[in-house]
Design a protein around this motif. Structure first.
Motif, PDB file in Angstrom:
ATOM      1  N   LEU A 153      49.426  77.185  95.085  1.00  0.00           N
ATOM      2  CA  LEU A 153      47.907  77.490  95.011  1.00  0.00           C
ATOM      3  C   LEU A 153      47.240  76.145  95.826  1.00  0.00           C
ATOM      4  N   GLY A 154      46.505  76.354  96.897  1.00  0.00           N
ATOM      5  CA  GLY A 154      45.806  75.261  97.428  1.00  0.00           C
ATOM      6  C   GLY A 154      44.162  75.532  97.601  1.00  0.00           C
ATOM      7  N   PHE A 155      43.470  74.379  97.826  1.00  0.00           N
ATOM      8  CA  PHE A 155      41.963  74.502  98.024  1.00  0.00           C
ATOM      9  C   PHE A 155      41.751  73.588  99.183  1.00  0.00           C
ATOM     10  N   ILE A 156      40.697  73.901 100.046  1.00  0.00           N
ATOM     11  CA  ILE A 156      40.226  73.180 101.097  1.00  0.00           C
ATOM     12  C   ILE A 156      38.783  73.259 100.956  1.00  0.00           C
ATOM     13  N   VAL A 157      38.208  72.231 101.006  1.00  0.00           N
ATOM     14  CA  VAL A 157      36.556  72.177 100.815  1.00  0.00           C
ATOM     15  C   VAL A 157      36.042  71.618 102.338  1.00  0.00           C
ATOM     16  N   GLY A 158      35.236  72.150 102.808  1.00  0.00           N
ATOM     17  CA  GLY A 158      34.447  71.782 103.858  1.00  0.00           C
ATOM     18  C   GLY A 158      33.070  71.330 103.831  1.00  0.00           C
ATOM     19  N   GLU A 159      32.357  71.244 104.843  1.00  0.00           N
ATOM     20  CA  GLU A 159      31.155  70.678 104.513  1.00  0.00           C
ATOM     21  C   GLU A 159      30.021  71.923 104.081  1.00  0.00           C
ATOM     22  N   VAL A 160      30.366  73.071 104.508  1.00  0.00           N
ATOM     23  CA  VAL A 160      29.533  73.921 104.185  1.00  0.00           C
ATOM     24  C   VAL A 160      30.412  75.498 104.037  1.00  0.00           C
ATOM     25  N   ASP A 161      31.657  75.260 103.597  1.00  0.00           N
ATOM     26  CA  ASP A 161      32.693  76.192 103.804  1.00  0.00           C
ATOM     27  C   ASP A 161      33.899  75.900 102.945  1.00  0.00           C
ATOM     28  N   GLY A 162      34.629  76.875 102.525  1.00  0.00           N
ATOM     29  CA  GLY A 162      36.168  76.292 101.876  1.00  0.00           C
ATOM     30  C   GLY A 162      37.060  77.414 101.766  1.00  0.00           C
ATOM     31  N   MET A 163      38.296  77.153 101.520  1.00  0.00           N
ATOM     32  CA  MET A 163      39.410  78.136 101.306  1.00  0.00           C
ATOM     33  C   MET A 163      40.315  78.095 100.093  1.00  0.00           C
ATOM     34  N   THR A 164      40.482  79.015  99.665  1.00  0.00           N
ATOM     35  CA  THR A 164      41.614  79.174  98.755  1.00  0.00           C
ATOM     36  C   THR A 164      42.803  79.852  99.090  1.00  0.00           C
ATOM     37  N   LEU A 165      43.996  79.495  98.960  1.00  0.00           N
ATOM     38  CA  LEU A 165      45.256  80.209  99.583  1.00  0.00           C
ATOM     39  C   LEU A 165      46.265  79.885  98.434  1.00  0.00           C
ATOM     40  N   ALA A 166      47.165  81.052  98.529  1.00  0.00           N
ATOM     41  CA  ALA A 166      48.313  81.095  97.517  1.00  0.00           C
ATOM     42  C   ALA A 166      49.593  81.612  98.270  1.00  0.00           C
ATOM     43  N   THR A 167      50.489  81.076  98.285  1.00  0.00           N
ATOM     44  CA  THR A 167      51.951  81.557  98.898  1.00  0.00           C
ATOM     45  C   THR A 167      52.481  82.461  97.634  1.00  0.00           C
ATOM     46  N   LEU A 168      52.833  83.697  97.928  1.00  0.00           N
ATOM     47  CA  LEU A 168      53.549  84.606  96.854  1.00  0.00           C
ATOM     48  C   LEU A 168      55.109  84.173  96.961  1.00  0.00           C
ATOM     49  N   GLU A 169      55.531  84.671  95.985  1.00  0.00           N
ATOM     50  CA  GLU A 169      57.238  84.350  95.961  1.00  0.00           C
ATOM     51  C   GLU A 169      57.853  85.208  96.809  1.00  0.00           C
ATOM     52  N   ASN A 170      57.362  86.413  97.327  1.00  0.00           N
ATOM     53  CA  ASN A 170      57.882  87.323  98.490  1.00  0.00           C
ATOM     54  C   ASN A 170      57.650  86.876  99.659  1.00  0.00           C
ATOM     55  N   GLY A 171      56.928  85.747 100.126  1.00  0.00           N
ATOM     56  CA  GLY A 171      56.607  85.031 101.392  1.00  0.00           C
ATOM     57  C   GLY A 171      55.086  85.409 101.827  1.00  0.00           C
ATOM     58  N   ASP A 172      54.351  86.491 101.213  1.00  0.00           N
ATOM     59  CA  ASP A 172      53.053  86.749 101.514  1.00  0.00           C
ATOM     60  C   ASP A 172      52.211  85.651 101.252  1.00  0.00           C
ATOM     61  N   VAL A 173      51.071  85.686 102.183  1.00  0.00           N
ATOM     62  CA  VAL A 173      50.079  84.419 101.932  1.00  0.00           C
ATOM     63  C   VAL A 173      48.786  84.969 101.413  1.00  0.00           C
ATOM     64  N   TRP A 174      47.993  84.814 100.480  1.00  0.00           N
ATOM     65  CA  TRP A 174      46.867  85.378 100.165  1.00  0.00           C
ATOM     66  C   TRP A 174      45.979  84.402 100.311  1.00  0.00           C
ATOM     67  N   TRP A 175      44.736  84.664 101.152  1.00  0.00           N
ATOM     68  CA  TRP A 175      43.839  83.595 101.372  1.00  0.00           C
ATOM     69  C   TRP A 175      42.284  84.328 101.359  1.00  0.00           C
ATOM     70  N   THR A 176      41.307  83.289 101.079  1.00  0.00           N
ATOM     71  CA  THR A 176      40.006  83.526 101.095  1.00  0.00           C
ATOM     72  C   THR A 176      39.222  82.596 101.661  1.00  0.00           C
ATOM     73  N   TYR A 177      38.328  82.913 102.445  1.00  0.00           N
ATOM     74  CA  TYR A 177      37.438  82.053 103.189  1.00  0.00           C
ATOM     75  C   TYR A 177      36.089  82.224 102.812  1.00  0.00           C
ATOM     76  N   THR A 178      35.292  81.152 102.369  1.00  0.00           N
ATOM     77  CA  THR A 178      33.801  81.247 101.877  1.00  0.00           C
ATOM     78  C   THR A 178      33.074  80.402 102.477  1.00  0.00           C
ATOM     79  N   TYR A 179      32.001  80.550 102.995  1.00  0.00           N
ATOM     80  CA  TYR A 179      30.930  79.601 103.576  1.00  0.00           C
ATOM     81  C   TYR A 179      29.778  80.051 103.234  1.00  0.00           C
ATOM     82  N   PHE A 180      28.647  79.057 103.191  1.00  0.00           N
ATOM     83  CA  PHE A 180      27.351  79.309 102.873  1.00  0.00           C
ATOM     84  C   PHE A 180      26.459  79.402 104.050  1.00  0.00           C
ATOM     85  N   ASP A 181      25.691  80.472 103.895  1.00  0.00           N
ATOM     86  CA  ASP A 181      24.733  80.696 105.054  1.00  0.00           C
ATOM     87  C   ASP A 181      23.411  81.433 104.486  1.00  0.00           C
ATOM     88  N   ASP A 182      22.341  80.930 104.869  1.00  0.00           N
ATOM     89  CA  ASP A 182      20.998  81.684 104.668  1.00  0.00           C
ATOM     90  C   ASP A 182      21.120  83.245 104.992  1.00  0.00           C
TER      91      ASP A 182
END
Length: 256
Positions: free
Chosen positions: A101-130
């Motif tokens: 399970l991994g986390f990346i934090v940018g200036e106005v955005d970020g990501m959460t990632l998870a590498t699953l046992e079967n080789g799939d990768v789940w990711w979510t990308y979020t960003y702050f915008d008015d």
């Protein structure tokens, strides 16, 4: 399908949109709904309504009209299958290891990632915008992370064709979850931001407490109110802590 195991098929009604409820003179409740095939209002008579339809719950809006969801940021998410991630994730030193399970934090955005046992990768990308109505295509997403996030991130986003686009929101703390033989459960009652990762756990705790009160008091109005009084302060702490943590994560990114 797992939730249906051991339950009779005739109690499920898929393809319907709940509109609200009416209390009956005999103490029962009338659940009002539309089907996908018709806008004609239909109803079903029930002894109790336990609404777990999430942050957009129309039952909650009827119980607490002033309790409106609060949008915070835009999010994109997907699961990239193993056949597309194999070459991208081939070097764990430059990407991620299996079941990580991994986390990346940018200036106005970020990501959460998870590498699953079967080789799939789940990711979510979020960003702050008015402008939460804005939308980015695949190429724009890749451009946003190139040069700022590890190279494999851009490859993952560039290889993702199907994704879910949404707005992350929560609900304000509410001290009214029900009336009569109607109550709320899970995100319908206390949707929280995903900073703590406890949304599902909180819903399961609701179920445990509700079952405990029904076992002790029977399926009655008193059991529903006792369940609500017990869970409200606990979930209020989680909602508040999630907002604080989510804000802290955003501030942390902006200070980099």
């Amino acid at each position: 399908q797992s939730l249906r195991l051991g339950l009779p098929d005739d109690i499920f009604c898929f393809g319907s949109d709940v509109q609200g409820y009416q209390e009956c003179v005999d103490g029962r409740v009338e659940l009002l709904y539309h089907t996908e095939r018709s806008d004609e209002e239909k109803s079903v008579n029930a002894k109790v309504i336990i609404d777990a339809s999430g942050i957009r719950s129309k039952i909650r809006k009827q119980i607490a009209p002033d309790s409106q969801s609060v949008p915070f940021c835009k999010a994109y998410m997907a699961v990239l299958p193993a056949d597309k991630t194999k070459s991208i994730m081939s070097d764990p030193k430059k990407s991620m290891t299996s079941r990580e399970l991994g986390f990346i934090v940018g200036e106005v955005d970020g990501m959460t990632l998870a590498t699953l046992e079967n080789g799939d990768v789940w990711w979510t990308y979020t960003y702050f915008d008015d402008d939460l109505e804005s939308s980015m295509d695949q190429e724009e997403l890749v451009k946003r992370v190139q040069g700022r996030f590890p190279p494999f991130i851009a490859e993952l986003l560039g290889s993702t064709e199907d994704r879910v686009e949404t707005v992350i929101a929560d609900l304000p703390v509410s001290w009214k979850w029900g009336e009569g033989m109607v109550t709320l459960l899970g995100d319908s009652a206390h949707a929280q931001l995903p900073a703590l990762g406890l949304g599902c756990s909180a819903a399961f705790a609701d179920i445990e407490e509700l079952c405990k009160q029904i076992d002790s008091n029977g399926l009655c109005e008193s059991a529903l109110r006792r369940y609500e009084r017990w869970r409200m302060p606990q979930t209020a702490v989680l909602q508040t802590a999630s907002r604080f943590t989510f804000g802290s994560m955003r501030n942390l990114g902006s200070q980099k």
